[in-house]
Design a protein around this motif. Structure first.
Motif, PDB file in Angstrom:
ATOM      1  N   MET A   1      -1.840  -0.874   2.174  1.00 48.17           N
ATOM      2  CA  MET A   1      -1.546  -0.002   3.402  1.00 48.17           C
ATOM      3  C   MET A   1      -2.263   1.129   3.415  1.00 48.17           C
ATOM      4  N   GLN A   2      -2.846   1.312   4.693  1.00 49.45           N
ATOM      5  CA  GLN A   2      -3.295   2.562   5.011  1.00 49.45           C
ATOM      6  C   GLN A   2      -2.550   3.742   5.588  1.00 49.45           C
ATOM      7  N   LEU A   3      -3.016   4.790   5.913  1.00 44.87           N
ATOM      8  CA  LEU A   3      -1.927   5.865   6.277  1.00 44.87           C
ATOM      9  C   LEU A   3      -1.554   5.738   7.631  1.00 44.87           C
ATOM     10  N   LEU A   4      -2.350   5.143   8.484  1.00 44.56           N
ATOM     11  CA  LEU A   4      -1.959   4.653   9.881  1.00 44.56           C
ATOM     12  C   LEU A   4      -0.622   3.872   9.989  1.00 44.56           C
ATOM     13  N   LYS A   5      -0.714   2.806   9.173  1.00 43.01           N
ATOM     14  CA  LYS A   5       0.391   1.929   9.020  1.00 43.01           C
ATOM     15  C   LYS A   5       1.590   2.617   8.433  1.00 43.01           C
ATOM     16  N   LEU A   6       1.510   3.227   7.439  1.00 41.64           N
ATOM     17  CA  LEU A   6       2.570   4.144   6.753  1.00 41.64           C
ATOM     18  C   LEU A   6       3.148   4.979   7.962  1.00 41.64           C
ATOM     19  N   LYS A   7       2.343   5.537   8.773  1.00 36.68           N
ATOM     20  CA  LYS A   7       2.819   6.706   9.704  1.00 36.68           C
ATOM     21  C   LYS A   7       3.688   5.820  10.677  1.00 36.68           C
ATOM     22  N   VAL A   8       3.150   4.695  11.196  1.00 37.70           N
ATOM     23  CA  VAL A   8       4.161   3.883  12.023  1.00 37.70           C
ATOM     24  C   VAL A   8       5.414   3.802  11.500  1.00 37.70           C
ATOM     25  N   LEU A   9       5.293   3.135  10.188  1.00 32.90           N
ATOM     26  CA  LEU A   9       6.484   2.676   9.563  1.00 32.90           C
ATOM     27  C   LEU A   9       7.492   3.717   9.322  1.00 32.90           C
ATOM     28  N   ALA A  10       6.996   4.912   9.064  1.00 28.49           N
ATOM     29  CA  ALA A  10       7.699   6.146   8.820  1.00 28.49           C
ATOM     30  C   ALA A  10       8.383   6.511  10.180  1.00 28.49           C
ATOM     31  N   GLU A  11       7.860   6.516  11.263  1.00 24.63           N
ATOM     32  CA  GLU A  11       8.163   6.782  12.632  1.00 24.63           C
ATOM     33  C   GLU A  11       9.465   5.814  12.813  1.00 24.63           C
ATOM     34  N   ALA A  12       9.181   4.671  12.611  1.00 25.41           N
ATOM     35  CA  ALA A  12      10.173   3.451  12.944  1.00 25.41           C
ATOM     36  C   ALA A  12      11.270   3.668  11.828  1.00 25.41           C
ATOM     37  N   ALA A  13      11.415   4.596  11.037  1.00 27.41           N
ATOM     38  CA  ALA A  13      12.420   4.496   9.999  1.00 27.41           C
ATOM     39  C   ALA A  13      12.617   3.091   9.284  1.00 27.41           C
ATOM     40  N   ALA A  14      11.328   2.551   8.897  1.00 26.38           N
ATOM     41  CA  ALA A  14      11.392   1.353   8.036  1.00 26.38           C
ATOM     42  C   ALA A  14      11.132   1.513   6.750  1.00 26.38           C
ATOM     43  N   VAL A  15      10.586   2.723   6.275  1.00 23.53           N
ATOM     44  CA  VAL A  15      10.474   3.044   4.792  1.00 23.53           C
ATOM     45  C   VAL A  15      11.573   3.098   4.091  1.00 23.53           C
ATOM     46  N   ARG A  16      11.718   2.177   3.028  1.00 21.95           N
ATOM     47  CA  ARG A  16      12.939   2.231   2.408  1.00 21.95           C
ATOM     48  C   ARG A  16      12.730   3.067   0.887  1.00 21.95           C
ATOM     49  N   GLU A  17      11.647   3.157   0.455  1.00 20.48           N
ATOM     50  CA  GLU A  17      11.499   3.793  -1.045  1.00 20.48           C
ATOM     51  C   GLU A  17       9.953   4.178  -0.935  1.00 20.48           C
ATOM     52  N   VAL A  18       9.859   5.377  -1.556  1.00 22.36           N
ATOM     53  CA  VAL A  18       8.261   5.892  -1.960  1.00 22.36           C
ATOM     54  C   VAL A  18       8.367   6.051  -3.488  1.00 22.36           C
ATOM     55  N   GLU A  19       7.518   5.389  -4.153  1.00 25.01           N
ATOM     56  CA  GLU A  19       7.531   5.465  -5.723  1.00 25.01           C
ATOM     57  C   GLU A  19       5.981   5.833  -5.901  1.00 25.01           C
ATOM     58  N   VAL A  20       5.856   6.989  -6.604  1.00 21.43           N
ATOM     59  CA  VAL A  20       4.233   7.513  -7.130  1.00 21.43           C
ATOM     60  C   VAL A  20       4.228   7.158  -8.672  1.00 21.43           C
ATOM     61  N   GLN A  21       3.188   6.380  -9.012  1.00 23.00           N
ATOM     62  CA  GLN A  21       3.159   6.192 -10.387  1.00 23.00           C
ATOM     63  C   GLN A  21       1.886   6.705 -10.842  1.00 23.00           C
ATOM     64  N   HIS A  22       1.819   7.100 -12.200  1.00 27.01           N
ATOM     65  CA  HIS A  22       0.635   7.572 -12.895  1.00 27.01           C
ATOM     66  C   HIS A  22      -0.275   6.333 -13.249  1.00 27.01           C
ATOM     67  N   ASP A  23      -1.704   6.483 -12.709  1.00 30.06           N
ATOM     68  CA  ASP A  23      -2.565   5.653 -13.232  1.00 30.06           C
ATOM     69  C   ASP A  23      -3.589   6.066 -14.070  1.00 30.06           C
ATOM     70  N   ALA A  24      -3.292   5.686 -15.540  1.00 29.08           N
ATOM     71  CA  ALA A  24      -4.196   5.993 -16.576  1.00 29.08           C
ATOM     72  C   ALA A  24      -5.697   5.930 -16.246  1.00 29.08           C
ATOM     73  N   THR A  25      -6.182   4.545 -15.835  1.00 29.24           N
ATOM     74  CA  THR A  25      -7.322   4.245 -15.622  1.00 29.24           C
ATOM     75  C   THR A  25      -8.232   5.061 -14.638  1.00 29.24           C
ATOM     76  N   ALA A  26      -7.399   5.459 -13.486  1.00 29.22           N
ATOM     77  CA  ALA A  26      -8.017   6.333 -12.450  1.00 29.22           C
ATOM     78  C   ALA A  26      -7.828   7.754 -12.811  1.00 29.22           C
ATOM     79  N   ASP A  27      -7.039   8.047 -13.521  1.00 27.98           N
ATOM     80  CA  ASP A  27      -6.665   9.422 -13.926  1.00 27.98           C
ATOM     81  C   ASP A  27      -6.105  10.067 -12.821  1.00 27.98           C
ATOM     82  N   GLY A  28      -5.225   9.516 -12.449  1.00 25.87           N
ATOM     83  CA  GLY A  28      -4.477  10.075 -11.269  1.00 25.87           C
ATOM     84  C   GLY A  28      -3.129   9.392 -10.682  1.00 25.87           C
ATOM     85  N   TRP A  29      -2.707   9.820  -9.337  1.00 31.38           N
ATOM     86  CA  TRP A  29      -1.358   9.151  -9.128  1.00 31.38           C
ATOM     87  C   TRP A  29      -1.418   8.220  -7.901  1.00 31.38           C
TER      88      TRP A  29
END
Length: 87
Positions: A1-29
């Motif tokens: 999902m790209q940021l534009l789609k996420l923005k639309v979903l957020a504005e429509a109050a359709a987002v239920r949960e946002v989870e951030v996971q550590h990714d050791a292979t990419a050394d980031g989140w």
């Protein structure tokens, strides 16, 4: 999902949960979004504009990105950090 789609979903109050996971292979989140659809719920990772997972260097960068879209709360899954040495 790209940021534009996420923005639309957020504005429509359709987002239920946002989870951030550590990714050791990419050394980031990485960010995973659960949202409501007509047929139930669906989870998708946040992607770069040209494809591939969007990886953030810090949780602060994640928070700034999500806050800019109106999403002020997220859950952190730090399972990938359990094996690392403390600073």
């Amino acid at each position: 999902m790209q940021l534009l789609k996420l923005k639309v979903l957020a504005e429509a109050a359709a987002v239920r949960e946002v989870e951030v996971q550590h990714d050791a292979t990419a050394d980031g989140w990485t960010v995973h979004i659960t949202y409501t659809t007509r047929t139930g719920e669906r989870t998708e990772p946040l992607e770069r504009q040209r494809g591939g997972l969007r990886t953030f260097a810090t949780l602060d960068a994640v928070a700034r990105c999500l806050a800019g879209l109106g999403l002020t709360a997220f859950r952190v899954n730090a399972v990938g950090l359990a094996e690392e040495e403390p600073p």
